[in-house]
Structure formats: structure tokens, C-alpha cells
Design a protein around this motif. Structure first.
Motif, PDB file in Angstrom:
ATOM      1  N   UNK A   1     -13.241  17.995   7.588  1.00 57.68           N
ATOM      2  CA  UNK A   1     -13.072  19.517   6.949  1.00 57.68           C
ATOM      3  C   UNK A   1     -14.072  19.018   5.844  1.00 57.68           C
ATOM      4  N   UNK A   2     -15.045  20.131   5.276  1.00 57.07           N
ATOM      5  CA  UNK A   2     -15.833  19.644   3.828  1.00 57.07           C
ATOM      6  C   UNK A   2     -15.132  20.164   2.143  1.00 57.07           C
TER       7      UNK A   2
ATOM      8  N   UNK B   1     -10.353  25.221   8.644  1.00 56.84           N
ATOM      9  CA  UNK B   1     -10.956  24.802   8.038  1.00 56.84           C
ATOM     10  C   UNK B   1     -12.539  24.334   7.888  1.00 56.84           C
ATOM     11  N   UNK B   2     -13.119  24.279   6.529  1.00 55.92           N
ATOM     12  CA  UNK B   2     -14.760  24.905   6.831  1.00 55.92           C
ATOM     13  C   UNK B   2     -15.118  23.428   7.301  1.00 55.92           C
ATOM     14  N   UNK B   3     -15.925  23.787   8.691  1.00 55.67           N
ATOM     15  CA  UNK B   3     -16.536  22.108   9.241  1.00 55.67           C
ATOM     16  C   UNK B   3     -18.492  22.831   9.059  1.00 55.67           C
TER      17      UNK B   3
ATOM     18  N   UNK C   1     -17.453  33.336  10.263  1.00 57.70           N
ATOM     19  CA  UNK C   1     -17.829  33.384   9.056  1.00 57.70           C
ATOM     20  C   UNK C   1     -17.396  33.720   7.888  1.00 57.70           C
ATOM     21  N   UNK C   2     -16.402  33.385   6.783  1.00 60.72           N
ATOM     22  CA  UNK C   2     -16.652  32.967   5.899  1.00 60.72           C
ATOM     23  C   UNK C   2     -17.305  32.289   4.577  1.00 60.72           C
ATOM     24  N   UNK C   3     -17.704  33.658   3.798  1.00 61.25           N
ATOM     25  CA  UNK C   3     -18.199  33.500   2.625  1.00 61.25           C
ATOM     26  C   UNK C   3     -18.872  32.768   3.148  1.00 61.25           C
ATOM     27  N   UNK C   4     -20.062  33.292   3.518  1.00 65.04           N
ATOM     28  CA  UNK C   4     -21.056  32.340   4.266  1.00 65.04           C
ATOM     29  C   UNK C   4     -20.902  30.767   4.951  1.00 65.04           C
TER      30      UNK C   4
ATOM     31  N   UNK D   1     -13.451  26.297  11.592  1.00 65.09           N
ATOM     32  CA  UNK D   1     -13.547  25.792  12.469  1.00 65.09           C
ATOM     33  C   UNK D   1     -11.700  26.073  12.331  1.00 65.09           C
ATOM     34  N   UNK D   2     -11.261  27.357  13.427  1.00 64.00           N
ATOM     35  CA  UNK D   2      -9.895  27.594  13.547  1.00 64.00           C
ATOM     36  C   UNK D   2      -9.217  27.298  14.973  1.00 64.00           C
ATOM     37  N   UNK D   3      -8.032  26.448  14.662  1.00 66.40           N
ATOM     38  CA  UNK D   3      -7.004  25.941  15.784  1.00 66.40           C
ATOM     39  C   UNK D   3      -6.398  26.183  15.640  1.00 66.40           C
TER      40      UNK D   3
END
Length: 315
Positions: free
Chosen positions: A218-219, A246-248, A299-302, A306-308
Motif C-alpha cells: 500500500x502507498x 489500498x492505493x496501489x 479510481x479514487x481522487x485521482x 486495489x480492492x481485494x
């Protein structure tokens, strides 16, 4: 006289037509029966049955003879694959055992080294060796576990499991890893019991693997939430679903289908230590419990997330 001959010819023609029609109907019925038998045989190749033709016909019997020879070849290949899989599984077990024994000794000797007697550079090098040895030991253990799961010989006893409680405990246990990564962790889990029909140890392993995966890759953020029909109340029917988001960075749509393949690691994560086995093990465990796991990108806020999503039968 001509009328008599014409009548005889007409009678012969009608008799021939009736015979051909009966023969055609009989062959159609035979083909339908052969088709049903072939469908049953394909669904149960292990029964060693062959397709038979109820009504004799040289051409169709020749065709079914070819089909039966093809079925025999398929059964032979399946038997050979089963033998090869058993041999490969045995080899993996032997290799894993042969690797674990010296690795255990290596880690034991490393633990005996007196860090205080070393200078800073040597202590740093020793720490690196210890981490690599521990990582290799985990890799061997995961490889062995995946081999056993793929071998279909690991029985899982299923019963009511409070997935909500286990999820809260798993996040708490992994909190240090998540905090060290500087992640913003958001947990949305109901306080009441959310029961799934599953195996407690397997669910615990699945959650730990998914959290460990998110903790490494995750970022900036990790969101864990429960959904599905089973999340509303204790004992509700349907499915219990948990989502890890998590943002990937650098993850493409083409990589999604490969996330659950053994040893696959996204390009953006290759700098991280890992085996690429955690998600594959999670998928096999979930399938053993009648569950599933799916991956998607949002895509969330640009940013790319990744959704598991895992699902289990509700208790």
C-alpha cells in the motif's frame, strides 16, 4: 397391365420410404442416446465407460470407435498427470524438508553470535543475514504449504467462525507493520458477531496474508470493511464479505488476473522482500471453505486503488 406395374412400383416406393423413415428415426434416437452417454462419460471419466450404439450402423460405429479411443487416450493422460502431480508433490516435500533442516541450523548459529563483540558494520551485515535467513525460511514454509493445498489432501473442519472478531484481532496484530509503513488504516467492522461457516485457523491465515500484502505494497492508506448479507446480524444467511482496499502504484488491469498465481509480484513491489505466495495460499484456503476472492481496480481522487474482496458462506 401398366396399372398393375405402376401399383407395384408405388407400393415398393412406399415400402422403401417407410423403411428409410424408420431407419432415419432409429438412427436419430441412437445418436441422441449416444450423445447422452457421451455427456455422462465426460462428466465422470474415472468410470472407464465407453459409448455404445443401440442400433447397428457401420459408419456410426466407426465414428464411436474413434470417440472411445480418444476417451481412452484422455484417461491415460489424466492418469499420467495424476502420477506426475503425486511425484512432484513428494519431491516438493523432500526438498522443503531438506532445506528447512539446514536453515534451522543456520538461524540457530546466527542467534549464538554475540552482537556486542562486533563493530557497527559487522552488526549491520549480521542483521541482514538474519533477515535473509528468516525470509528464506518463510519462503520454504509457504512453498510447502501451497504444495499441500494444491494436492487437495488437507482436510478443513468447517463450523461457525466470527469473522468480525477475527478481523479486528488480525488488524491489531498487524498494526506495527502497518504503522511502520506510515499507512492511514481505516477499519469498518461491526461490533456484533458476524458468523461464517469456515475454519478458524484458515480464516486467520487468509486475513493475515491479505493484511501483510497490503502492509507491504500500500502507498498511503488501507481500508478494511465488511459487507454482504451476513454483515448485518449474527447468523444472517447469505455470504459474509470482507474488502481490503489500498492505493496501489503501478498496478495494471492486466496484472489483476495474475495476482493469485504463485510467485507473481507486481513490478512496483519487486523491491520489497516477498515470495508472491501469500495471495495464492489465501485463494486456495478460501476455495476449500466454499469461499472466493476477487481483485479489482478503482479510481479514487485521482489515485489507483486495489480492492481485494473475499466471500465466505454465512453460518
Amino acid at each position: 397391365m401398366a396399372e398393375i406395374v405402376l401399383g407395384v412400383l408405388l407400393a415398393v416406393a412406399l415400402a422403401a420410404a417407410a423403411f428409410l423413415a424408420a431407419r432415419y428415426a432409429l438412427l436419430k434416437r441412437s445418436l441422441r442416446q449416444a450423445d447422452r452417454e457421451l455427456g455422462e462419460i465426460v462428466g465422470h471419466l474415472e468410470d472407464n465407460r465407453i459409448v455404445r450404439l443401440p442400433a447397428p450402423d457401420a459408419d456410426l460405429e466407426a465414428l464411436l470407435g474413434t470417440v472411445n479411443r480418444a476417451l481412452a487416450g484422455i484417461r491415460a493422460q489424466a492418469a499420467a498427470c495424476a502420477r506426475h502431480e503425486a511425484e512432484l508433490k513428494a519431491q516438493v516435500e523432500h526438498v522443503s524438508h531438506d532445506l528447512r533442516t539446514p536453515l534451522t541450523s543456520i538461524r540457530g548459529y546466527l542467534a549464538l553470535v554475540d552482537d556486542a563483540a562486533l563493530d557497527a558494520e559487522a552488526r549491520e551485515a549480521l542483521g541482514t543475514v538474519r533477515r535473509k535467513a528468516a525470509s528464506l525460511e518463510r519462503l520454504v514454509a509457504q512453498f510447502y504449504e501451497l504444495s499441500r493445498l494444491q494436492g487437495d489432501d488437507v482436510p478443513l473442519e468447517l463450523g461457525p467462525v466470527d469473522v468480525g472478531r477475527m478481523l479486528r484481532e488480525s488488524v491489531a496484530e498487524q498494526y506495527r507493520l502497518l504503522a511502520d509503513r506510515g499507512l492511514d488504516v481505516r477499519l469498518d467492522v461491526p461490533e456484533h458477531a458476524v458468523l461464517a461457516r469456515a475454519n478458524g485457523e484458515a480464516v486467520e491465515r487468509v486475513l493475515a496474508n491479505l493484511l501483510h500484502n497490503a502492509g507491504k505494497y500500500a502507498k498511503t492508506a488501507l481500508e478494511v470493511s465488511m459487507a454482504g448479507e451476513g454483515a448485518g446480524a449474527e447468523g444472517a444467511g447469505g455470504r459474509v464479505a470482507v474488502e481490503f482496499s489500498n492505493d496501489a502504484e503501478g498496478l495494471s488491469e492486466s496484472a489483476l488476473s495474475r495476482l493469485f498465481q504463485p510467485f507473481f509480484m507486481a513490478d512496483a513491489s519487486r523491491a520489497q522482500e516477498g515470495s508472491g505466495l501469500g495471495l495464492a495460499i489465501a485463494r486456495h484456503l478460501l476455495e476449500r471453505m466454499g469461499g472466493s476472492i476477487e481483485a479489482s481496480l478503482e479510481r479514487r481522487e485521482g489515485a489507483c486503488w486495489l480492492v481485494l474482496r473475499i466471500e465466505l458462506p454465512a453460518a
